[in-house]
Design an enzyme around this catalytic site. Structure first.
Site, short mmCIF file in Angstrom:
data_model
loop_
_atom_site.label_atom_id
_atom_site.label_comp_id
_atom_site.label_asym_id
_atom_site.label_seq_id
_atom_site.Cartn_x
_atom_site.Cartn_y
_atom_site.Cartn_z
N CYS A 85 -48.39 5.92 29.85
CA CYS A 85 -49.44 6.18 31.32
C CYS A 85 -49.43 5.63 32.35
CB CYS A 85 -51.02 5.85 30.79
SG CYS A 85 -51.38 5.06 29.13
N HIS A 116 -56.78 4.83 35.04
CA HIS A 116 -56.14 3.26 35.51
C HIS A 116 -56.09 3.25 36.62
CE1 HIS A 116 -55.60 3.47 31.23
NE2 HIS A 116 -54.24 4.07 30.74
P1 NAP Z 1 -57.47 9.64 19.45
O1 NAP Z 1 -58.59 10.28 20.24
O2 NAP Z 1 -57.97 8.78 18.47
O3 NAP Z 1 -57.41 10.61 18.59
C1 NAP Z 1 -56.10 10.43 17.77
C2 NAP Z 1 -56.10 12.33 16.75
O4 NAP Z 1 -55.02 12.75 16.28
C3 NAP Z 1 -57.24 13.13 17.00
O5 NAP Z 1 -57.01 14.42 16.90
C4 NAP Z 1 -56.51 12.77 14.79
O6 NAP Z 1 -57.24 14.27 14.43
C5 NAP Z 1 -55.03 12.73 15.33
N1 NAP Z 1 -54.97 12.17 13.91
C6 NAP Z 1 -54.69 10.77 13.53
N2 NAP Z 1 -54.18 10.75 12.37
C7 NAP Z 1 -53.57 11.54 12.30
C8 NAP Z 1 -53.28 12.47 11.00
N3 NAP Z 1 -52.83 11.80 9.82
N4 NAP Z 1 -52.68 13.64 10.52
C9 NAP Z 1 -52.82 14.45 12.07
N5 NAP Z 1 -53.90 14.15 12.49
C10 NAP Z 1 -53.79 12.99 12.90
O7 NAP Z 1 -56.20 8.91 20.23
P2 NAP Z 1 -55.75 9.87 21.56
O8 NAP Z 1 -56.56 9.03 22.57
O9 NAP Z 1 -55.79 10.98 20.95
O10 NAP Z 1 -53.97 8.92 21.09
C11 NAP Z 1 -53.93 9.86 20.83
C12 NAP Z 1 -52.08 9.24 20.79
O11 NAP Z 1 -51.89 9.38 22.08
C13 NAP Z 1 -52.17 8.10 20.52
O12 NAP Z 1 -51.67 7.43 19.16
C14 NAP Z 1 -50.43 7.77 20.93
O13 NAP Z 1 -49.17 7.59 20.54
C15 NAP Z 1 -50.83 8.51 22.24
N6 NAP Z 1 -50.76 8.35 23.42
C16 NAP Z 1 -49.98 8.07 24.62
C17 NAP Z 1 -50.70 7.64 25.69
C18 NAP Z 1 -49.28 7.78 26.90
O14 NAP Z 1 -49.51 6.86 27.36
N7 NAP Z 1 -48.66 8.35 27.27
C19 NAP Z 1 -51.76 7.78 26.16
C20 NAP Z 1 -53.27 7.58 24.97
C21 NAP Z 1 -52.31 7.96 24.04
P3 NAP Z 1 -58.54 13.58 13.12
O15 NAP Z 1 -59.87 14.19 14.31
O16 NAP Z 1 -59.18 14.88 12.59
O17 NAP Z 1 -59.10 12.26 13.38
N1 12T Z 2 -51.52 2.18 27.02
O1 12T Z 2 -48.43 5.65 23.61
O2 12T Z 2 -53.99 2.19 25.90
O3 12T Z 2 -48.01 4.30 25.04
O4 12T Z 2 -54.26 1.76 23.68
C1 12T Z 2 -50.82 4.36 23.41
C2 12T Z 2 -51.80 3.77 23.60
C3 12T Z 2 -50.28 3.48 25.77
C4 12T Z 2 -48.40 4.90 24.13
C5 12T Z 2 -53.51 2.82 24.64
C6 12T Z 2 -50.71 3.59 25.79
C7 12T Z 2 -49.88 3.98 24.76
C8 12T Z 2 -52.94 3.44 25.01
#
Ligand code: NAP
Ligand code: 12T
Length: 350
Positions: free
Chosen positions: A129, A249
């Protein structure tokens, strides 16, 4: 025209719920949607364009008859299930860091390196992000003047760490105001040994530490920037701070241009016309970007453009974007829209 059967993995999460919103607003022709999460959320009802959609538990067979799968359920889930999706013919856009630095995986910010989509082999990675919004702000300047060095400090919202982190900020804030003691269980990193209060207390740790003293988040910004801009000689260094903000951010970016000739007026002129950028830079009227104004928007807001007073060709800017939209869900759906427009929304056959 093709109509796509779309799966969202992590559909109940902070990013997943925004992916659903972005798909609802998208011009992408959608035949059907499937919302996937863990067993915990299976059976929960979400809505898509006023239709109820029941969340299903993620299993390999979830991807039968899926054309496009958007993943945002953590790196471990992507590592295990993205190959299952691709094997069954789905193109994967992955929001986690699992595959971003793989040589054969395009890492794409559409405003910057859409051309990298042509190389995809079934999987496209969505960058970090904090990296995305910095790329949107700097690429238009790099195109004209070249870029030599970037020094960035981030002020990152808690929603980057998911729904539990947002909840933790809200609960702690209320507890502090109520003069009660507060519990810290999620931030800075849920899986790390220690947890600290985020309410009224910025934390200089996002993701885990490496042996060199940088955090993994800082290394992601360094490595991903070089890959997206296609320049391994670009000098990048980063400091990432978590601040008590729910969404949006902010980044203080110092940068040195390669070619001479730039000035603040020219930089403002370029950024005023740049794709995905909204220039908010009018110090006389106290106009500058702020998270509460960027939340819910797809653009990157840029202001505070100034020259370095000591060094030639060096400048400062400040940029703010919705980390859950441009930093994650919108960039992923935008990638899908561009794949469709370029007729690339299919797994290439070798
Ligand atoms: P979150 O609010 O904690 O949501 C996590 C999601 O993953 C929920 O839908 C959860 O489902 C699901 N999940 C967890 N464990 C699972 C499993 N074993 N099988 C299937 N689904 C599962 O987190 P978020 O902020 O949305 O972020 C999710 C992921 O996106 C992060 O871990 C990261 O890798 C990525 N991310 C990337 C960026 C970026 O910089 N581009 C930013 C933020 C996040 P339940 O409702 O069933 O728990
Ligand atoms: N900034 O997938 O804010 O690169 O904790 C996951 C989690 C980036 C990512 C966080 C982040 C990622 C966070």
């Amino acid at each position: 025209m093709n109509e796509y059967r779309v799966a969202v993995v992590g559909a109940t999460g902070a990013v997943g719920t925004r992916m659903i919103q972005m798909l609802e607003q998208s011009s992408l022709p959608i035949a059907s949607v499937k919302f996937l999460a863990s067993k915990r959320s299976a059976g929960k009802v979400l809505s898509f364009k006023d239709q109820d959609v029941v969340v299903e538990e993620l299993v390999p067979e979830s991807f039968t008859d899926i054309d496009l799968a958007l993943f945002s359920a953590g790196g471990g889930i992507s590592k295990k299930f993205a190959p299952e999706a691709i094997k069954r013919g789905a193109v994967v856009v992955d929001n986690t860091s699992a595959f971003r630095m793989d040589k054969d995986v395009p890492l794409v910010v559409p405003e910057v390196n859409e051309h990298d989509l042509y190389k995809h082999q079934g999987l496209i990675a969505n960058p970090n992000c904090s990296t995305i919004q910095m790329m949107v702000a700097l690429e238009p300047l790099r195109k004209v003047y070249g870029l030599k060095k970037i020094v960035v400090t981030t002020l990152q919202a808690v929603s980057g760490a998911g729904n539990r982190a947002i909840e933790e900020l809200m609960t702690q804030t209320k507890d502090v105001l109520d003069k009660k003691s507060c519990k810290a269980e999620v931030l800075p990193v849920a899986s790390d040994q220690k947890h600290y209060q985020i309410a009224f207390n910025p934390l200089p740790q996002i993701d885990v530490f490496e042996d060199d003293g940088y955090t993994h988040e800082e290394w992601k910004m360094i490595n991903e920037t070089k890959k997206i801009m296609g320049d391994q000689s670009l000098q990048v260094t980063a400091t990432c701070i978590r601040v008590p903000v729910a969404i949006g951010h902010s980044e203080s970016v110092w940068f040195e241009l390669e070619k001479p000739g730039a000035n603040v007026a020219k930089i403002k002129g370029i950024l005023a016309k740049a794709p995905g950028v909204v220039l908010q830079d009018d110090p006389a009227n106290q106009v500058y970007p702020q998270p509460i104004m960027a939340a819910g928007k797809k653009e990157t807001f840029v202001g505070r453009i100034r020259c370095d007073q000591e060094q030639e060709n060096a400048f400062h800017l400040y940029c703010v974007a919705d980390n859950l939209l441009k930093g994650a869900a919108w960039n992923s759906v935008q990638i899908a829209e561009r794949l469709h427009a370029l007729d690339l929304l299919a797994v290439p056959k070798n």
